[in-house]
Write a protein that holds these residues in place. Structure first.
Motif, short mmCIF file in Angstrom:
data_model
loop_
_atom_site.label_atom_id
_atom_site.label_comp_id
_atom_site.label_asym_id
_atom_site.label_seq_id
_atom_site.Cartn_x
_atom_site.Cartn_y
_atom_site.Cartn_z
N GLY A 193 0.80 -1.22 0.00
CA GLY A 193 0.00 0.00 0.00
C GLY A 193 0.83 1.27 0.00
N ALA A 194 2.17 1.15 0.06
CA ALA A 194 3.03 2.34 0.03
C ALA A 194 2.92 2.99 -1.34
N ARG A 195 3.00 4.32 -1.34
CA ARG A 195 2.86 5.06 -2.60
C ARG A 195 3.78 6.26 -2.60
N ALA A 196 4.42 6.48 -3.77
CA ALA A 196 5.24 7.68 -3.94
C ALA A 196 4.31 8.84 -4.25
N LYS A 197 4.05 9.66 -3.27
CA LYS A 197 3.09 10.76 -3.42
C LYS A 197 3.63 11.85 -4.32
N GLY A 198 4.93 12.14 -4.19
CA GLY A 198 5.52 13.24 -4.95
C GLY A 198 5.95 12.83 -6.34
N GLN A 199 6.66 13.73 -6.99
CA GLN A 199 7.13 13.49 -8.34
C GLN A 199 8.33 12.55 -8.32
N GLU A 200 8.48 11.78 -9.39
CA GLU A 200 9.65 10.91 -9.52
C GLU A 200 10.90 11.78 -9.61
N ARG A 201 11.98 11.32 -8.99
CA ARG A 201 13.19 12.12 -8.94
C ARG A 201 14.39 11.26 -8.58
N VAL A 202 15.58 11.82 -8.75
CA VAL A 202 16.83 11.16 -8.36
C VAL A 202 17.46 12.00 -7.26
N ILE A 203 17.79 11.35 -6.15
CA ILE A 203 18.33 12.05 -4.98
C ILE A 203 19.77 11.59 -4.74
N PRO A 204 20.73 12.50 -4.75
CA PRO A 204 22.12 12.11 -4.43
C PRO A 204 22.24 11.74 -2.95
N VAL A 205 23.05 10.71 -2.67
CA VAL A 205 23.22 10.26 -1.29
C VAL A 205 24.71 10.03 -1.01
N PRO A 206 25.13 10.09 0.26
CA PRO A 206 26.53 9.83 0.59
C PRO A 206 26.89 8.35 0.41
N SER A 207 28.13 8.07 0.07
CA SER A 207 28.57 6.69 -0.15
C SER A 207 28.45 5.86 1.13
N LYS A 208 28.52 6.51 2.30
CA LYS A 208 28.39 5.80 3.57
C LYS A 208 27.03 5.12 3.67
N LEU A 209 26.00 5.77 3.14
CA LEU A 209 24.67 5.18 3.18
C LEU A 209 24.61 3.92 2.32
N LEU A 210 25.26 3.94 1.18
CA LEU A 210 25.28 2.77 0.30
C LEU A 210 26.06 1.62 0.94
N GLN A 211 27.07 1.96 1.73
CA GLN A 211 27.83 0.92 2.42
C GLN A 211 26.97 0.21 3.45
N ILE A 212 26.16 0.97 4.18
CA ILE A 212 25.25 0.37 5.16
C ILE A 212 24.20 -0.47 4.46
N TYR A 213 23.75 -0.01 3.29
CA TYR A 213 22.79 -0.78 2.49
C TYR A 213 23.40 -2.12 2.08
N ASN A 214 24.66 -2.11 1.65
CA ASN A 214 25.33 -3.35 1.26
C ASN A 214 25.50 -4.28 2.46
N ASP A 215 25.87 -3.72 3.62
CA ASP A 215 26.00 -4.55 4.82
C ASP A 215 24.66 -5.19 5.19
N TYR A 216 23.60 -4.43 5.04
CA TYR A 216 22.25 -4.94 5.31
C TYR A 216 21.92 -6.12 4.41
N LEU A 217 22.27 -6.02 3.13
CA LEU A 217 22.01 -7.11 2.19
C LEU A 217 22.82 -8.35 2.53
N ILE A 218 24.06 -8.13 2.99
CA ILE A 218 24.96 -9.26 3.26
C ILE A 218 24.63 -9.95 4.58
N TYR A 219 24.40 -9.18 5.62
CA TYR A 219 24.32 -9.75 6.96
C TYR A 219 22.90 -9.95 7.49
N GLU A 220 21.91 -9.30 6.90
CA GLU A 220 20.59 -9.34 7.52
C GLU A 220 19.44 -9.65 6.57
N TYR A 221 19.59 -9.32 5.31
CA TYR A 221 18.48 -9.49 4.37
C TYR A 221 18.15 -10.98 4.25
N PRO A 222 16.86 -11.34 4.30
CA PRO A 222 16.48 -12.76 4.28
C PRO A 222 16.82 -13.42 2.94
#
Length: 360
Positions: A232-261
């Motif tokens: 039921g989640a919905r993107a209310k606003g306009q589609e867009r690309v948001i720049p993010v710090p590389s540290k956030l992507l590192q945590i995302y990768n750790d999440y995929l490796i160590y915790e993602y089912p």
């Protein structure tokens, strides 16, 4: 006239839908047509809120013995007062009575009714000339709410609107964000905190994120994409690309490796310990997580607070209001100005106003 707003599930798409029924449990056709249209472009919560506004409008029309196709601007003004003070119609002024609803709630109802008639004008259910006085032409809109139904016409400004007291809900400081992130025992929850802080996304946009929306370390960005999501989640606003710090992507990768089912899922934030493992997180689960964090840290926090934090941080750093508008997914820079005027300098505010006047 007593109408009933009934929640249901579309058997084809599985999405939440809202039905407006009369006392004989028959669909109220003019309202239902618009609610069905809204379901394709608004969140279920917004559609529900508008549904209750239509219930109030229909009750008001019944009390005044009016046909919905034959109303005046003065009726809309009376409706605003009726919402403000309750079920009394012998009134002529918006002043001097105890308010039953906040100005923001009344303005939302007026928006719901105005766009309801705009929809029926575009659908040629009603005559445009009958309702054009509901609006004031102020220029040409680049993107319209009813785009695809009506041809591009002058953007119209509501003539009935209550002045809302300005209030800013505040934002988090860096120390509070760090405290909240460190209070998370799970990588998924920590990633949620940092993702909201580094992107300013809405809750529905966050829970609708898929792995394909996240760039790699050569493209530090996250895409916000509008799609139909089973949670039921919905993107209310306009589609867009948001720049993010590389540290956030590192945590995302750790999440995929160590915790993602160990399941195949397109979605980033999924059930891991409870419910159907691998299914996209439900918004209620996210709310429970934030309630737990608030009790644990003593910090009054909720997902949307990170959105205000993100925008305030960018504006204070000197980013233009128009760029912030894009990153936030606001349809108009005016929305950005209205919410964050306290951190936009007067010089830039004057430039934006002049630019919009020249466009119009």
């Amino acid at each position: 006239m007593n109408l009933t707003l009934q929640k249901g599930i579309d058997p084809n798409s599985g999405e939440t839908i809202w039905l407006m029924l009369n006392q004989d449990y028959e669909v109220v056709e003019p309202i239902q047509r618009y609610l069905s249209f809204l379901s394709g472009c608004k969140s279920p919560n917004t559609v529900e809120a508008y549904g209750y506004d239509f219930k109030a409008w229909w009750k008001f029309l019944h009390c005044k013995h009016l046909n919905w196709k034959n109303v005046q601007l003065s009726d809309l003004e009376d409706f605003a007062y009726w919402l403000r003070v309750g079920d009394t119609l012998n009134v002529t002024s918006l002043q001097g009575a105890e308010a039953k609803r906040l100005e923001r709630s009344i303005n939302r109802a007026i928006t719901a009714i105005s766009t309801f008639y705009e929809y029926h004008i575009a659908s040629k259910t009603v005559d445009f000339k009958q309702f054009e006085r509901f609006f004031m032409p102020i220029g040409i809109s680049r993107t319209r709410f009813l785009q695809g139904i009506a041809k591009s016409k002058p953007m119209r400004k509501k003539l009935v609107k209550l002045k809302e007291p300005k209030s800013f809900p505040g934002c988090l400081n860096n120390e509070q964000v760090e405290t909240l992130a460190n209070a998370c025992k799970r990588l998924r929850d920590k990633l949620i905190i940092l993702m909201l802080n580094d992107t300013g996304m809405r809750k529905g946009e966050l829970l609708g994120l898929c792995h394909e929306d996240v760039g790699d370390f050569t493209d530090n960005s996250i895409k916000v994409v509008q799609r139909v999501n089973p949670n039921g989640a919905r993107a209310k606003g306009q589609e867009r690309v948001i720049p993010v710090p590389s540290k956030l992507l590192q945590i995302y990768n750790d999440y995929l490796i160590y915790e993602y089912p160990n399941v195949e899922s397109d979605y980033i934030f999924v059930n891991i310990w409870e419910g159907e493992v691998g299914a996209p997180m439900n918004p209620k689960v996210l709310n429970t997580m934030f309630n737990r964090l608030a009790k644990k840290t003593g910090i009054r926090v909720y997902p949307h607070l990170f959105r205000h934090t993100y925008a305030t941080r960018l504006l204070k750093a000197g980013m233009s209001a128009d760029r912030v508008r894009h990153l936030m997914g606001h349809a108009s820079v005016q929305t950005t100005l209205d919410i964050y005027s306290h951190v936009i300098n007067d010089g830039e505010l004057d430039e934006i106003v002049k630019a919009e006047e020249q466009e119009n």
